[in-house]
Write a protein that holds these residues in place. Sequence first.
Motif, mmCIF file in Angstrom:
data_model
loop_
_atom_site.group_PDB
_atom_site.id
_atom_site.type_symbol
_atom_site.label_atom_id
_atom_site.label_comp_id
_atom_site.label_asym_id
_atom_site.label_seq_id
_atom_site.Cartn_x
_atom_site.Cartn_y
_atom_site.Cartn_z
ATOM 1 N N ARG A 1 -4.127 109.842 57.543
ATOM 2 C CA ARG A 1 -3.573 108.555 57.994
ATOM 3 C C ARG A 1 -2.489 108.847 59.016
ATOM 4 O O ARG A 1 -1.602 109.654 58.760
ATOM 5 C CB ARG A 1 -2.973 107.767 56.832
ATOM 6 N N ASP B 1 0.567 107.169 61.058
ATOM 7 C CA ASP B 1 1.484 106.033 61.116
ATOM 8 C C ASP B 1 2.157 106.037 62.480
ATOM 9 O O ASP B 1 2.683 107.072 62.908
ATOM 10 C CB ASP B 1 2.546 106.131 60.011
ATOM 11 N N ILE C 1 -7.904 108.696 60.643
ATOM 12 C CA ILE C 1 -8.746 109.548 61.477
ATOM 13 C C ILE C 1 -9.409 110.568 60.571
ATOM 14 O O ILE C 1 -8.856 110.954 59.537
ATOM 15 C CB ILE C 1 -7.962 110.200 62.635
ATOM 16 N N ASP D 1 -12.718 113.392 64.873
ATOM 17 C CA ASP D 1 -11.875 112.521 65.687
ATOM 18 C C ASP D 1 -10.855 113.326 66.482
ATOM 19 O O ASP D 1 -10.434 114.413 66.084
ATOM 20 C CB ASP D 1 -11.126 111.504 64.815
ATOM 21 N N ASP E 1 2.019 100.443 63.113
ATOM 22 C CA ASP E 1 0.632 100.344 62.664
ATOM 23 C C ASP E 1 0.211 101.680 62.055
ATOM 24 O O ASP E 1 0.892 102.688 62.230
ATOM 25 C CB ASP E 1 -0.274 100.015 63.859
ATOM 26 N N SER E 2 -0.908 101.674 61.356
ATOM 27 C CA SER E 2 -1.500 102.900 60.815
ATOM 28 C C SER E 2 -2.992 102.903 61.111
ATOM 29 O O SER E 2 -3.619 101.848 61.174
ATOM 30 C CB SER E 2 -1.308 102.989 59.298
ATOM 31 N N ARG E 3 -3.548 104.097 61.267
ATOM 32 C CA ARG E 3 -4.991 104.274 61.454
ATOM 33 C C ARG E 3 -5.433 105.498 60.671
ATOM 34 O O ARG E 3 -4.672 106.441 60.503
ATOM 35 C CB ARG E 3 -5.347 104.481 62.931
#
Length: 89
Positions: A33, A35, A49, A53, A45-47
């Motif tokens: 994750r 941040d 990967i 990736d 926000d968070s994504r």
Amino acid sequence: PAGHLIEPHIHKQRNDYVHLTNETLFIRSGKVRVDFYTQNKEYFDSRIIKTGDVILLAQSGHGFEILEPSQIIEVKQGPYNAEADKERF
């Protein structure tokens, strides 16, 4: 390993030919994750990967949580001084 934290941080402006450190991460395996934080160190926000990736981190604060065992290749331009370049928060 899963559960390991990399503290949120921003890269400081430098007084040589490199003004900000950019970094690129290649996720060889696993799940992470990311941040994201503003330049004012406010959460944005968070994504998630995962394996295969690639992410470019430029001009923002960022931190990571390793969600499962992962292999990550981190690339930064040099010269780089891990302690002088970062401000952890």
